[in-house]
Design a protein around this motif. Structure first.
Motif, PDB file in Angstrom:
ATOM      1  N   ARG A 533      35.096  35.048  42.296  1.00  0.00           N
ATOM      2  CA  ARG A 533      36.031  36.030  41.729  1.00  0.00           C
ATOM      3  C   ARG A 533      37.430  35.885  42.317  1.00  0.00           C
ATOM      4  O   ARG A 533      38.405  36.362  41.733  1.00  0.00           O
ATOM      5  CB  ARG A 533      35.515  37.440  41.961  1.00  0.00           C
ATOM      6  CG  ARG A 533      34.248  37.672  41.145  1.00  0.00           C
ATOM      7  CD  ARG A 533      33.878  39.129  41.061  1.00  0.00           C
ATOM      8  NE  ARG A 533      32.723  39.288  40.207  1.00  0.00           N
ATOM      9  CZ  ARG A 533      31.788  40.214  40.386  1.00  0.00           C
ATOM     10  NH1 ARG A 533      31.900  41.068  41.380  1.00  0.00           N
ATOM     11  NH2 ARG A 533      30.776  40.299  39.560  1.00  0.00           N
ATOM     12  N   ILE A 534      37.533  35.242  43.473  1.00  0.00           N
ATOM     13  CA  ILE A 534      38.849  35.075  44.097  1.00  0.00           C
ATOM     14  C   ILE A 534      39.769  34.258  43.199  1.00  0.00           C
ATOM     15  O   ILE A 534      40.920  34.609  42.974  1.00  0.00           O
ATOM     16  CB  ILE A 534      38.708  34.399  45.485  1.00  0.00           C
ATOM     17  CG1 ILE A 534      37.949  35.323  46.449  1.00  0.00           C
ATOM     18  CG2 ILE A 534      40.077  34.040  46.058  1.00  0.00           C
ATOM     19  CD1 ILE A 534      37.706  34.729  47.823  1.00  0.00           C
ATOM     20  N   ILE A 535      39.256  33.187  42.664  1.00  0.00           N
ATOM     21  CA  ILE A 535      40.119  32.296  41.882  1.00  0.00           C
ATOM     22  C   ILE A 535      40.484  32.919  40.526  1.00  0.00           C
ATOM     23  O   ILE A 535      41.531  32.623  39.952  1.00  0.00           O
ATOM     24  CB  ILE A 535      39.464  30.899  41.699  1.00  0.00           C
ATOM     25  CG1 ILE A 535      40.546  29.845  41.367  1.00  0.00           C
ATOM     26  CG2 ILE A 535      38.354  30.912  40.663  1.00  0.00           C
ATOM     27  CD1 ILE A 535      40.084  28.405  41.503  1.00  0.00           C
ATOM     28  N   GLU A 536      39.623  33.809  40.056  1.00  0.00           N
ATOM     29  CA  GLU A 536      39.915  34.463  38.766  1.00  0.00           C
ATOM     30  C   GLU A 536      41.184  35.301  38.857  1.00  0.00           C
ATOM     31  O   GLU A 536      41.900  35.467  37.869  1.00  0.00           O
ATOM     32  CB  GLU A 536      38.719  35.320  38.334  1.00  0.00           C
ATOM     33  CG  GLU A 536      37.529  34.461  37.926  1.00  0.00           C
ATOM     34  CD  GLU A 536      36.278  35.272  37.600  1.00  0.00           C
ATOM     35  OE1 GLU A 536      36.283  36.504  37.819  1.00  0.00           O
ATOM     36  OE2 GLU A 536      35.307  34.646  37.133  1.00  0.00           O
ATOM     37  N   ALA A 537      41.486  35.809  40.042  1.00  0.00           N
ATOM     38  CA  ALA A 537      42.694  36.613  40.221  1.00  0.00           C
ATOM     39  C   ALA A 537      43.950  35.810  39.892  1.00  0.00           C
ATOM     40  O   ALA A 537      45.001  36.377  39.607  1.00  0.00           O
ATOM     41  CB  ALA A 537      42.767  37.126  41.659  1.00  0.00           C
ATOM     42  N   PHE A 538      43.846  34.484  39.953  1.00  0.00           N
ATOM     43  CA  PHE A 538      45.021  33.641  39.734  1.00  0.00           C
ATOM     44  C   PHE A 538      44.917  32.802  38.463  1.00  0.00           C
ATOM     45  O   PHE A 538      45.650  31.838  38.274  1.00  0.00           O
ATOM     46  CB  PHE A 538      45.227  32.730  40.956  1.00  0.00           C
ATOM     47  CG  PHE A 538      45.216  33.498  42.249  1.00  0.00           C
ATOM     48  CD1 PHE A 538      46.249  34.387  42.539  1.00  0.00           C
ATOM     49  CD2 PHE A 538      44.175  33.373  43.146  1.00  0.00           C
ATOM     50  CE1 PHE A 538      46.235  35.128  43.710  1.00  0.00           C
ATOM     51  CE2 PHE A 538      44.158  34.109  44.326  1.00  0.00           C
ATOM     52  CZ  PHE A 538      45.190  34.984  44.606  1.00  0.00           C
ATOM     53  N   GLY A 539      43.965  33.159  37.626  1.00  0.00           N
ATOM     54  CA  GLY A 539      43.842  32.467  36.341  1.00  0.00           C
ATOM     55  C   GLY A 539      42.971  31.224  36.379  1.00  0.00           C
ATOM     56  O   GLY A 539      42.897  30.488  35.394  1.00  0.00           O
ATOM     57  N   GLY A 540      42.324  30.960  37.513  1.00  0.00           N
ATOM     58  CA  GLY A 540      41.419  29.815  37.584  1.00  0.00           C
ATOM     59  C   GLY A 540      40.046  30.183  37.039  1.00  0.00           C
ATOM     60  O   GLY A 540      39.804  31.331  36.655  1.00  0.00           O
ATOM     61  N   VAL A 541      39.150  29.199  37.023  1.00  0.00           N
ATOM     62  CA  VAL A 541      37.814  29.427  36.494  1.00  0.00           C
ATOM     63  C   VAL A 541      36.850  29.711  37.649  1.00  0.00           C
ATOM     64  O   VAL A 541      36.744  28.918  38.584  1.00  0.00           O
ATOM     65  CB  VAL A 541      37.317  28.173  35.728  1.00  0.00           C
ATOM     66  CG1 VAL A 541      35.895  28.379  35.214  1.00  0.00           C
ATOM     67  CG2 VAL A 541      38.273  27.837  34.595  1.00  0.00           C
TER      68      VAL A 541
END
Ligand code: ADP
Ligand code: TPW
Ligand code: MG
Length: 593
Positions: A533-541
């Motif tokens: 979920r960390i990467i989702e904050a920045f638009g990653g998958v």
């Protein structure tokens, strides 16, 4: 050379942006900012890793405006690690740019890491007013940075006058890449940047370094001595270290290995120098070949703790400090490396390219391959160990173990041999090193000589930026935490990085408890955390992978799309061992021994 408006005095603050100051009657002058940039450019440096702030904010802007890549991080330590590994991959000094005192200190760990690992890197930090710092009058971010950098750097320099920038950068480059590479500190006080001078004069002070890492040809008698020793061996062994990978003389090394027919071990970052599947690879029989070998040829590998200092039980010695009886040949650029741990019977001092090609010519055509008794014995061990491993890898338990998850990574790397593999953690490191085969040189980059946690995301950024290849990072959940915020950097630059967090709920394992029942144990983290979920904050998958099927699908998709991806691989929290493979180094374990 850029044209800038002259400032009222050399102390005048620089314009906020290069564009902000309207050029009134442009005069051909230059300043410290531009001299630094021109000196770097002149020496083929095209990328800088760093983090802006006083006094280098404008330098970061101008670097970008002048066409260099300025990769901006969330923490200087990651920028520093990125610079260090860029140096390893390119043989050009990786540049890390930081602000004064705290920024400098954040970059210092990476500088020390570069020196320890023999990677060429230059840490450039802005610093405060010398007059105030030296009288300790309490300047903004006051610190004697040069003095602090010296013990961990191969060399450290400070430039006080703009006309010395060319010399300062030339010296830093030579110090970083010549001989044994290392980390260099370059101190640039704030005042320097705003100093102006006539552009033509400025240009004439810059130096394009000629032959920054001169070849060092080994002496003929040293080569002959080494070959005599090797020729007489009944159980010879070659050990390839990351110095051999750094040297970029892959074909020569391969020919030496194949022409002599000698089995070899690849140290962690030398994996792939020859493909791990090579018939002479002895990695799967490591614990057999080290104590058995009678002559060992070290190429760009030190006899430090990673090789048990060349003695003790690992090498067939009786006690933990006893010599095992083997003779050593050591190829290294540093003349002081020989005899640092055990006697070196044949040191060959020079750059690895020159040494290996001299040895290769020296062996001629009549070379006898090692006795079949030796190679057969190795192959037998290898066969057994590989079969045992294959059995373990074929299992698909739930939850996943390190083995079952890494079996997927192994397949993915096999299918994508050009991909860069970044690796850190304890079990996540040790199992990856032994399970995931590498096929090409300089594709595996990891914790290095110190077994340092925190290189992960900085290495990912540098690997992607420098090579343009897909990056796969296998990260322990603890290891990832040291640089996790840089997933924002990865997303911001849109880099093709696929991070696999081997989530076993903690350091080594997730099962420890506080005996008093008050707090979480020091080695455990929040249970079932969702790193994806960390990467989702920045638009990653982000993908949560609880099974090998999910892990495989997610990795394949990441590589197909080249999107920044973070996979939370749910690993059995009981699967790891204390300290991974180096349990014996724990003081408590030593006490028991
Ligand atoms: P590993 O950890 O893989 O065993 P080390 O970092 O211990 O490798 O050893 C690397 C060695 O390689 C160092 O002793 C260094 O001096 C040497 N080295 C690095 N670059 C070169 C080069 N171009 N030529 C010769 N030796 C080199
Ligand atoms: C800068 C000490 C070595 S390995 C490790 C730590 C903290 C983390 C191991 O847990 P991880 O791996 O990453 O979850 P796994 O698979 O075994 O669970 N600080 C620094 N460097 C080091 N080496 C440490 C601490 C350490
Ligand atoms: Mg862990």
């Amino acid at each position: 050379m850029a044209t800038v408006t002259p400032h009222a005095s050399t102390n005048a603050p620089a314009p906020a942006t290069p564009q902000a100051a309207a050029p009134v009657q442009p005069v051909e002058t230059t300043d410290g900012f531009h001299l630094v940039i021109e000196a770097l450019k002149l020496n083929g440096i095209d990328t800088v890793f760093g983090l802006p702030g006083i006094p280098i904010t404008d330098l970061t802007r101008m670097l970008q405006a002048e066409g260099l890549r300025m990769i901006s991080f969330r923490h200087e330590q990651s920028a520093g690690y990125a610079a260090s590994i860029a140096g390893y991959l390119t043989q050009k000094p990786g540049i890390c740019l930081t602000v004064s005192a705290p920024g400098f200190l954040n970059g210092l760990t990476a500088l020390a890491h570069a020196t320890t690992n023999c990677f060429p890197m230059i840490l450039i930090s802005g610093s405060s007013e010398r007059e105030i710092v030296d009288l300790q009058q309490g300047d903004y971010e006051e610190m004697d940075q040069l003095a602090i950098a010296k013990p961990v750097a191969k060399a450290a320099f400070r430039v006080l006058n703009a006309e010395d920038i060319g010399v300062g950068i030339a010296r830093a480059i030579r110090a970083a890449v010549s001989g044994r590479p290392g980390g260099v500190y370059l101190d640039l006080p704030a005042k320097l940047f705003a100093q102006t001078m006539d552009a033509a004069t400025g240009r004439s002070t810059l130096i394009q370094v000629v032959d920054p890492a001169p070849k060092q040809i080994p002496a003929a008698d040293a080569v002959a001595r080494a070959l005599d020793l090797l020729r007489g061996a009944k159980k010879p062994l070659i050990v390839l270290g990351k110095g051999a990978a750094y040297a970029q003389c892959d074909a020569d090394i391969r020919q030496l290995v194949e022409k002599t027919g000698i089995p070899y071990l690849a140290m962690s970052m030398a994996k792939g120098l020859l493909p791990d599947t090579h018939p002479q690879a002895a990695g799967a029989a490591r614990s057999f070949v080290l104590p058995e070998a009678d002559v060992v040829l070290l190429i760009g590998a030190r006899l430090n703790w990673l090789l048990s200092h060349g003695k003790g039980k690992t090498w067939g010695g009786k006690g933990h400090k006893d010599w095992g009886g083997q003779k050593f040949i050591q190829v290294d650029i540093s003349p002081q490396e020989a005899d640092s741990n055990v006697r070196i019977d044949a040191p060959v001092v020079g750059d690895i390219g020159s040494c290996v090609s001299a040895m290769r010519s020296g062996i001629g055509s009549g070379w006898r391959k090692p006795p079949a008794e030796w190679t057969d014995a190795i192959n037998e061990r290898k066969g057994k160990n590989v079969a045992k491993m294959a059995e373990t890898l074929a299992k698909d338990p739930s939850p996943m173990t390190f083995h079952s998850a890494l079996n997927v990574v192994r397949d993915i790397v096999k299918a994508n041999p050009e991909a860069m593999l970044v690796n850190e953690g304890a079990n996540a490191l040790d199992f990856t090193r032994s399970i995931v085969d590498m096929y090409k040189p300089r594709k595996r980059i990891d914790v290095g000589t110190w077994g340092i946690m925190g290189i992960g995301m900085g290495y990912c950024v540098a690997a992607a930026v420098i090579t343009g290849q897909q990056v796969i990072a296998v990260e322990g959940d603890s290891a990832f935490g040291f640089s996790g915020m840089e997933v924002e950097t990865i997303c911001r630059y849109g880099l093709p990085v696929c991070i696999v967090v081997m989530n076993n709920n903690g350091v080594y394992r997730g099962t420890d408890v506080d005996p008093t029942g008050r707090d979480p144990a020091p080695t455990v983290f929040v249970k079932n955390a969702r790193y994806d979920r960390i990467i989702e904050a920045f638009g990653g998958v982000g993908v949560n992978a609880a099974t090998t099927t999910e892990l495989r699908r997610a990795m394949e998709e990441a590589i197909r799309t080249r999107k920044p991806t973070l996979i939370n691989a749910v690993i059995d929290e009981t699967a790891g061992t204390e300290s991974g493979r180096i349990t014996s180094l724990n003081p408590a374990a030593r006490k028991k021994a």
